[in-house]
Enzyme design. Structure first.
Site, PDB file in Angstrom:
ATOM      1  N   HIS A  17       0.847  -1.208   0.000  1.00  0.00           N
ATOM      2  CA  HIS A  17       0.000   0.000   0.000  1.00  0.00           C
ATOM      3  C   HIS A  17       0.879   1.254   0.000  1.00  0.00           C
ATOM      4  CE1 HIS A  17      -3.122  -2.604   2.347  1.00  0.00           C
ATOM      5  NE2 HIS A  17      -3.570  -2.459   1.125  1.00  0.00           N
ATOM      6  N   LYS A  41     -18.116  -5.572   8.397  1.00  0.00           N
ATOM      7  CA  LYS A  41     -16.830  -6.267   8.379  1.00  0.00           C
ATOM      8  C   LYS A  41     -16.162  -6.195   9.752  1.00  0.00           C
ATOM      9  CE  LYS A  41     -13.197  -6.554   4.984  1.00  0.00           C
ATOM     10  NZ  LYS A  41     -12.552  -5.990   3.808  1.00  0.00           N
ATOM     11  N   ARG A  90      -1.852  -6.466  -8.384  1.00  0.00           N
ATOM     12  CA  ARG A  90      -0.805  -7.448  -8.077  1.00  0.00           C
ATOM     13  C   ARG A  90      -0.784  -8.605  -9.063  1.00  0.00           C
ATOM     14  NH1 ARG A  90      -3.007  -7.835  -2.120  1.00  0.00           N
ATOM     15  NH2 ARG A  90      -4.766  -7.202  -3.404  1.00  0.00           N
ATOM     16  N   SER A 128      -3.017  -7.510   3.383  1.00  0.00           N
ATOM     17  CA  SER A 128      -3.276  -7.323   4.816  1.00  0.00           C
ATOM     18  C   SER A 128      -3.633  -8.659   5.457  1.00  0.00           C
ATOM     19  CB  SER A 128      -4.424  -6.330   5.019  1.00  0.00           C
ATOM     20  OG  SER A 128      -4.090  -5.078   4.464  1.00  0.00           O
TER      21      SER A 128
END
Ligand code: ADP
Length: 159
Positions: A17, A41, A90, A128
């Site tokens: 990030h 979440k 990615r 993460s």
């Protein structure tokens, strides 16, 4: 003027990030890093903690600001007059989901552009979720997260 918004959960912020933030800050005049708060979440860190972490690791970037938002990115971007969204890529999975999100955003608001930045090769496997998995089992996370926030993560898993 290019005002960009880079949104994510940043739970926690990773070196991947941070690399995207540093590169986007060189492209945009102003960059707003926007922390998504999804009430459905379960996060490891509260949005206040995530904001503090992002502020710590972006101290050296004078055109970067940290904010939090709920709801649609497009609505948040419009509310702060940002004209471009930044996303990191990615792999092909990221490409598929990010491209779909871009198309949805364009249907919602034809003015919204997205700039995709290819991840640095050192960060291709970084997420993460991976950070949390390694930290749970006491593994070394030094190569995954900025040094300023390592202790906050380790502290969460200390029992
Ligand atoms: P979420 O938590 O909503 O899945 P993230 O916070 O993981 O989203 O990611 C936000 C943005 O950062 C996405 O565009 C994602 O592709 C990008 N990103 C995540 N990890 C990396 C990384 N290691 N390198 C480059 N970009 C990344």
């Amino acid at each position: 003027m290019l005002k960009a918004v880079y949104a994510g959960s940043f739970d926690p912020v990773t070196l991947g990030h941070l690399d995207i933030i540093e590169r986007a800050a060189r492209i945009a005049d102003e960059l707003v890093v926007a922390i998504l708060e999804n009430p459905n979440k379960n996060y490891l860190f509260t949005s206040e903690e995530r904001k503090y972490h992002l502020e710590l690791v972006t101290k050296h970037l004078s055109n970067v600001e940290i904010a939090s938002f709920q709801g649609l990115l497009i609505d948040f971007a419009n509310s702060i007059h940002a004209n471009v969204a930044i996303r990191g890529l990615r792999n092909t999975l990221d490409f598929t989901s990010e491209f779909q999100m871009h198309l949805i955003n364009r249907q919602l608001d034809t003015k919204m552009e997205t700039i995709f930045l290819a991840a640095d090769e050192d960060h291709l496997a970084l997420s993460s979720t991976n950070v949390k998995e390694v930290a749970t089992f006491g593994g070394n996370i030094d190569f995954m997260v900025p040094k300023e926030i390592r202790e906050f993560i380790l502290e969460k898993y200390k029992k």
